[in-house]
Write a protein that holds these residues in place. Sequence first.
Motif, PDB file in Angstrom:
ATOM      1  N   ASN A 174      32.432  35.682  38.210  1.00  0.00           N
ATOM      2  CA  ASN A 174      32.795  35.508  36.802  1.00  0.00           C
ATOM      3  C   ASN A 174      32.811  36.825  36.036  1.00  0.00           C
ATOM      4  OD1 ASN A 174      32.584  32.892  37.683  1.00  0.00           O
ATOM      5  ND2 ASN A 174      31.442  32.152  35.928  1.00  0.00           N
ATOM      6  N   ARG A 193      36.023  34.284  30.491  1.00  0.00           N
ATOM      7  CA  ARG A 193      35.199  33.710  31.558  1.00  0.00           C
ATOM      8  C   ARG A 193      33.838  34.398  31.646  1.00  0.00           C
ATOM      9  NH1 ARG A 193      37.101  34.081  37.860  1.00  0.00           N
ATOM     10  NH2 ARG A 193      35.319  33.042  38.827  1.00  0.00           N
ATOM     11  N   CYS A 194      33.842  35.724  31.594  1.00  0.00           N
ATOM     12  CA  CYS A 194      32.594  36.476  31.668  1.00  0.00           C
ATOM     13  C   CYS A 194      31.740  36.231  30.424  1.00  0.00           C
ATOM     14  CB  CYS A 194      32.895  37.970  31.824  1.00  0.00           C
ATOM     15  SG  CYS A 194      31.425  39.010  31.944  1.00  0.00           S
ATOM     16  N   THR A 237      30.070  32.871  30.467  1.00  0.00           N
ATOM     17  CA  THR A 237      28.997  32.864  31.461  1.00  0.00           C
ATOM     18  C   THR A 237      27.724  33.465  30.880  1.00  0.00           C
ATOM     19  OG1 THR A 237      30.547  33.024  33.318  1.00  0.00           O
ATOM     20  CG2 THR A 237      28.284  33.715  33.724  1.00  0.00           C
TER      21      THR A 237
END
Length: 268
Positions: A131, A146-147, A150
């Motif tokens: 990720n 996405r990162c 997360t």
Amino acid sequence: MLIILLGMLVGLVLGLTGAGGGILAIPALTLGLGWTLAQATPVALLAVGMAAALGALDGLRRGLVRYKAAALMAIVGSSTSPIGLHLARLLPAKALVLMFSAVMMFVSLRMFMQARADAREDASIGALEKNCMLNPATGRLTWNARCSMTLVSIGATSGLLTGLLSVGGGFLIVPAFRKFSDVRIHAVVSTSLMVVALVSLGTLGNLMSQGVSLSSEGVMFIAATLAGMVAGRVTAPHVSAQWLQQGFAGLCAVIGVLMLAKVLLTAF
């Protein structure tokens, strides 16, 4: 003497792993010294928060801290820790100890499995897509939705558990950040220490505003924890990442069983 030894052990583990300070501090004070959970909570948070801050400064000096990721997780964690504090006031002490024991066993299993997965990954050809990935050209994290999501999820969960169980959150941050990123373990540890410091000290501020104070024994425990942190940070570069993860996993399992046994014995 016992309080000094226990404090140094907590700081040493926190310095080596970036996790486990809060997880060890509560059992050290409740099982080792016979304190109640209410007595142990502020001392554990301050000891872990100050020791983590010391370790984070060392990580910043070495260029290991992913400070943007740490800041994001800490900001989110600080917003969810009051929710955990509120829930902790509503739940009975035995329920909290049982939850603590369950978390310890879960973390033990996850850390052991992660250590084995890391060993297989290091032996394989090519890195797996995760990720949060480092940019090979700059050495920095590649920021995308996405990162970011997360890191927000990791920060929110660690903050909630910090307030609920009076732990630093590193036990969750280290395996989660290691699993969902390609950041190396020593940088993961340093980043975790910064998040733990910010969230723990913020949670402690909420407790202090409610009139919680520290005893002279608590101050002694905190000083010993800081000394243990220094020793851990000096030793950490010379210890293999897989050994650290597996050793910590085993320690979590032992403490989880001891905490569970204490609840079961007092119930009869």
